[in-house]
Design a protein around this motif. Structure first.
Motif, PDB file in Angstrom:
ATOM      1  N   PRO A 114       0.837  -1.205   0.000  1.00 58.26           N
ATOM      2  CA  PRO A 114       0.000   0.000   0.000  1.00 58.26           C
ATOM      3  C   PRO A 114       0.876   1.261   0.000  1.00 58.26           C
ATOM      4  CG  PRO A 114      -0.796  -1.587   1.624  1.00 58.26           C
ATOM      5  CD  PRO A 114       0.536  -2.093   1.124  1.00 58.26           C
ATOM      6  N   VAL A 115       0.444   2.280  -0.748  1.00 59.34           N
ATOM      7  CA  VAL A 115       1.243   3.496  -0.913  1.00 59.34           C
ATOM      8  C   VAL A 115       1.622   4.102   0.437  1.00 59.34           C
ATOM      9  CG1 VAL A 115       1.243   5.859  -1.827  1.00 59.34           C
ATOM     10  CG2 VAL A 115       0.362   3.981  -3.222  1.00 59.34           C
ATOM     11  N   LYS A 116       0.694   4.154   1.385  1.00 62.86           N
ATOM     12  CA  LYS A 116       1.014   4.758   2.689  1.00 62.86           C
ATOM     13  C   LYS A 116       2.132   3.990   3.386  1.00 62.86           C
ATOM     14  CE  LYS A 116      -2.850   2.616   5.224  1.00 62.86           C
ATOM     15  NZ  LYS A 116      -2.254   1.556   5.942  1.00 62.86           N
ATOM     16  N   ASP A 117       2.179   2.667   3.214  1.00 63.23           N
ATOM     17  CA  ASP A 117       3.255   1.866   3.811  1.00 63.23           C
ATOM     18  C   ASP A 117       4.579   2.111   3.091  1.00 63.23           C
ATOM     19  OD1 ASP A 117       1.374   0.826   5.534  1.00 63.23           O
ATOM     20  OD2 ASP A 117       1.153  -1.083   4.458  1.00 63.23           O
ATOM     21  N   ILE A 118       4.544   2.219   1.773  1.00 60.36           N
ATOM     22  CA  ILE A 118       5.757   2.499   0.994  1.00 60.36           C
ATOM     23  C   ILE A 118       6.369   3.815   1.458  1.00 60.36           C
ATOM     24  CG2 ILE A 118       6.661   3.061  -1.299  1.00 60.36           C
ATOM     25  CD1 ILE A 118       4.418   1.256  -2.470  1.00 60.36           C
ATOM     26  N   ILE A 119       5.545   4.851   1.533  1.00 58.09           N
ATOM     27  CA  ILE A 119       6.022   6.185   1.907  1.00 58.09           C
ATOM     28  C   ILE A 119       6.529   6.193   3.350  1.00 58.09           C
ATOM     29  CG2 ILE A 119       5.399   8.630   2.162  1.00 58.09           C
ATOM     30  CD1 ILE A 119       5.532   7.506  -0.797  1.00 58.09           C
ATOM     31  N   ARG A 120       5.802   5.548   4.247  1.00 58.32           N
ATOM     32  CA  ARG A 120       6.219   5.491   5.655  1.00 58.32           C
ATOM     33  C   ARG A 120       7.567   4.788   5.788  1.00 58.32           C
ATOM     34  NH1 ARG A 120       1.793   3.574   8.008  1.00 58.32           N
ATOM     35  NH2 ARG A 120       2.398   1.416   7.687  1.00 58.32           N
ATOM     36  N   ARG A 121       7.731   3.669   5.109  1.00 63.02           N
ATOM     37  CA  ARG A 121       8.997   2.929   5.149  1.00 63.02           C
ATOM     38  C   ARG A 121      10.131   3.778   4.575  1.00 63.02           C
ATOM     39  NH1 ARG A 121       8.580  -2.226   2.045  1.00 63.02           N
ATOM     40  NH2 ARG A 121      10.312  -2.926   3.311  1.00 63.02           N
ATOM     41  N   ALA A 122       9.848   4.486   3.486  1.00 58.86           N
ATOM     42  CA  ALA A 122      10.868   5.325   2.850  1.00 58.86           C
ATOM     43  C   ALA A 122      11.282   6.471   3.774  1.00 58.86           C
ATOM     44  CB  ALA A 122      10.336   5.874   1.526  1.00 58.86           C
ATOM     45  N   GLN A 123      10.321   7.149   4.362  1.00 58.42           N
ATOM     46  CA  GLN A 123      10.622   8.299   5.216  1.00 58.42           C
ATOM     47  C   GLN A 123      11.461   7.918   6.428  1.00 58.42           C
ATOM     48  OE1 GLN A 123       6.600   9.767   5.704  1.00 58.42           O
ATOM     49  NE2 GLN A 123       6.906  11.321   4.108  1.00 58.42           N
ATOM     50  N   ARG A 124      11.279   6.708   6.950  1.00 56.21           N
ATOM     51  CA  ARG A 124      12.072   6.254   8.098  1.00 56.21           C
ATOM     52  C   ARG A 124      13.558   6.103   7.754  1.00 56.21           C
ATOM     53  NH1 ARG A 124       8.879   1.204  10.376  1.00 56.21           N
ATOM     54  NH2 ARG A 124       7.531   1.632   8.652  1.00 56.21           N
ATOM     55  N   LEU A 125      13.859   5.932   6.469  1.00 59.04           N
ATOM     56  CA  LEU A 125      15.241   5.681   6.052  1.00 59.04           C
ATOM     57  C   LEU A 125      16.016   6.931   5.655  1.00 59.04           C
ATOM     58  CD1 LEU A 125      14.575   2.463   3.959  1.00 59.04           C
ATOM     59  CD2 LEU A 125      15.680   2.604   6.204  1.00 59.04           C
ATOM     60  N   ILE A 126      15.331   8.052   5.474  1.00 56.19           N
ATOM     61  CA  ILE A 126      15.992   9.274   5.017  1.00 56.19           C
ATOM     62  C   ILE A 126      17.122   9.644   5.969  1.00 56.19           C
ATOM     63  CG2 ILE A 126      15.699  11.764   4.600  1.00 56.19           C
ATOM     64  CD1 ILE A 126      12.791  11.045   3.712  1.00 56.19           C
ATOM     65  N   GLY A 127      18.291   9.880   5.378  1.00 56.82           N
ATOM     66  CA  GLY A 127      19.476  10.276   6.144  1.00 56.82           C
ATOM     67  C   GLY A 127      20.306   9.118   6.652  1.00 56.82           C
ATOM     68  N   GLN A 128      19.807   7.910   6.565  1.00 54.89           N
ATOM     69  CA  GLN A 128      20.557   6.755   7.067  1.00 54.89           C
ATOM     70  C   GLN A 128      21.645   6.320   6.096  1.00 54.89           C
ATOM     71  OE1 GLN A 128      18.368   3.462   8.630  1.00 54.89           O
ATOM     72  NE2 GLN A 128      16.860   4.754   9.619  1.00 54.89           N
ATOM     73  N   GLU A 129      22.687   5.744   6.656  1.00 60.32           N
ATOM     74  CA  GLU A 129      23.761   5.148   5.872  1.00 60.32           C
ATOM     75  C   GLU A 129      23.403   3.686   5.628  1.00 60.32           C
ATOM     76  OE1 GLU A 129      28.233   3.895   6.958  1.00 60.32           O
ATOM     77  OE2 GLU A 129      27.836   6.052   7.152  1.00 60.32           O
ATOM     78  N   VAL A 130      23.554   3.238   4.382  1.00 59.42           N
ATOM     79  CA  VAL A 130      23.233   1.860   4.023  1.00 59.42           C
ATOM     80  C   VAL A 130      24.394   1.243   3.258  1.00 59.42           C
ATOM     81  CG1 VAL A 130      20.719   2.223   3.988  1.00 59.42           C
ATOM     82  CG2 VAL A 130      22.040   2.584   1.895  1.00 59.42           C
ATOM     83  N   SER A 131      24.462  -0.064   3.262  1.00 55.63           N
ATOM     84  CA  SER A 131      25.469  -0.772   2.470  1.00 55.63           C
ATOM     85  C   SER A 131      25.129  -0.609   0.998  1.00 55.63           C
ATOM     86  CB  SER A 131      25.479  -2.259   2.810  1.00 55.63           C
ATOM     87  OG  SER A 131      25.890  -2.451   4.127  1.00 55.63           O
ATOM     88  N   TYR A 132      26.167  -0.570   0.187  1.00 52.34           N
ATOM     89  CA  TYR A 132      25.965  -0.450  -1.255  1.00 52.34           C
ATOM     90  C   TYR A 132      26.857  -1.450  -1.968  1.00 52.34           C
ATOM     91  CZ  TYR A 132      25.113   1.414  -5.854  1.00 52.34           C
ATOM     92  OH  TYR A 132      24.713   1.527  -7.152  1.00 52.34           O
ATOM     93  N   ASP A 133      26.258  -2.165  -2.894  1.00 48.33           N
ATOM     94  CA  ASP A 133      26.991  -3.141  -3.700  1.00 48.33           C
ATOM     95  C   ASP A 133      26.281  -3.207  -5.046  1.00 48.33           C
ATOM     96  OD1 ASP A 133      28.043  -5.408  -4.924  1.00 48.33           O
ATOM     97  OD2 ASP A 133      27.537  -6.758  -3.309  1.00 48.33           O
ATOM     98  N   VAL A 134      26.989  -2.968  -6.121  1.00 53.66           N
ATOM     99  CA  VAL A 134      26.381  -2.911  -7.446  1.00 53.66           C
ATOM    100  C   VAL A 134      25.562  -4.161  -7.747  1.00 53.66           C
ATOM    101  CG1 VAL A 134      26.870  -2.848  -9.923  1.00 53.66           C
ATOM    102  CG2 VAL A 134      28.127  -1.367  -8.384  1.00 53.66           C
ATOM    103  N   LEU A 135      26.056  -5.325  -7.366  1.00 53.05           N
ATOM    104  CA  LEU A 135      25.366  -6.563  -7.719  1.00 53.05           C
ATOM    105  C   LEU A 135      24.363  -7.034  -6.682  1.00 53.05           C
ATOM    106  CD1 LEU A 135      28.331  -8.552  -9.278  1.00 53.05           C
ATOM    107  CD2 LEU A 135      26.590  -7.181 -10.438  1.00 53.05           C
ATOM    108  N   GLY A 136      24.546  -6.665  -5.418  1.00 52.91           N
ATOM    109  CA  GLY A 136      23.686  -7.227  -4.386  1.00 52.91           C
ATOM    110  C   GLY A 136      22.835  -6.246  -3.614  1.00 52.91           C
ATOM    111  N   SER A 137      23.189  -4.969  -3.654  1.00 55.05           N
ATOM    112  CA  SER A 137      22.450  -3.978  -2.875  1.00 55.05           C
ATOM    113  C   SER A 137      22.610  -2.606  -3.527  1.00 55.05           C
ATOM    114  CB  SER A 137      22.971  -3.963  -1.435  1.00 55.05           C
ATOM    115  OG  SER A 137      22.210  -3.082  -0.649  1.00 55.05           O
ATOM    116  N   ASN A 138      22.028  -2.440  -4.703  1.00 52.37           N
ATOM    117  CA  ASN A 138      22.189  -1.192  -5.443  1.00 52.37           C
ATOM    118  C   ASN A 138      20.931  -0.319  -5.341  1.00 52.37           C
ATOM    119  OD1 ASN A 138      20.309  -2.041  -7.469  1.00 52.37           O
ATOM    120  ND2 ASN A 138      21.927  -3.083  -8.589  1.00 52.37           N
ATOM    121  N   CYS A 139      20.904   0.757  -6.112  1.00 58.33           N
ATOM    122  CA  CYS A 139      19.776   1.693  -6.026  1.00 58.33           C
ATOM    123  C   CYS A 139      18.457   1.050  -6.452  1.00 58.33           C
ATOM    124  CB  CYS A 139      20.063   2.954  -6.851  1.00 58.33           C
ATOM    125  SG  CYS A 139      20.419   2.659  -8.593  1.00 58.33           S
TER     126      CYS A 139
END
Length: 162
Positions: A88-113
């Motif tokens: 549901p859109v409200k859940d997508i947006i809520r989940r996204a907003q909780r992550l703003i500003g956080q540092e995350v792992s990045y890997d082109v093959l396993g964890s990319n944009c």
């Protein structure tokens, strides 16, 4: 592949066409997107998202879509909707907003944009770009192995002839 004409709606996946790859973001609404960008770059340019390819860490950023797109083009592309039901859109947006500003792992093959935004929309991290790259690397590796083996066998056959 589902691509839509018209403006993005909250929760939509945004595919941004960079010169050598596609950068992915998720539309939040009011002109803003959420995406991952390299930690050491404050820039919103194509260079910044290209730099993330070589980084192992990224920061989740809320930015204006027009700033992230720059001179490139984009489209709404909810390409996995036929495979995975969107949350549901409200859940997508809520989940996204909780992550703003956080540092995350990045890997082109396993964890990319693309993994990042598909996990927000579908609850499952998927990336067609990564799958294509892995397949291409596997085919190249197998082809190189076959060429090496054939060269080895050919050289052994020549040695026996003399």
């Amino acid at each position: 592949m589902a691509a839509y004409l018209g403006g993005p709606e909250p929760g939509d996946l945004i595919e941004i066409f960079r010169p050598a790859y596609q950068h992915w973001a998720l539309y939040l609404g009011d002109g803003y997107i959420i995406n991952v960008a390299p930690i050491d770059e404050g820039s919103t340019s194509a260079f910044a998202s290209a730099a993330s390819v070589f980084s192992r860490k990224a920061r989740v950023r809320m930015q204006l879509l027009k700033d992230v797109v720059g001179n490139d083009t984009y489209r709404v592309n909810n390409k996995y909707d036929d495979i995975y039901p969107p949350l549901p859109v409200k859940d997508i947006i809520r989940r996204a907003q909780r992550l703003i500003g956080q540092e995350v792992s990045y890997d082109v093959l396993g964890s990319n944009c693309e993994h990042f935004v598909t996990s927000l929309r579908y609850g499952k991290a998927v990336s067609g770009q990564a799958d294509t790259a892995v397949t291409a690397m596997a085919v190249t590796t197998v082809a190189a192995g076959v060429v090496t083996l054939l060269s080895f066998l050919r050289s052994r056959t020549r040695e026996r002839q003399y």
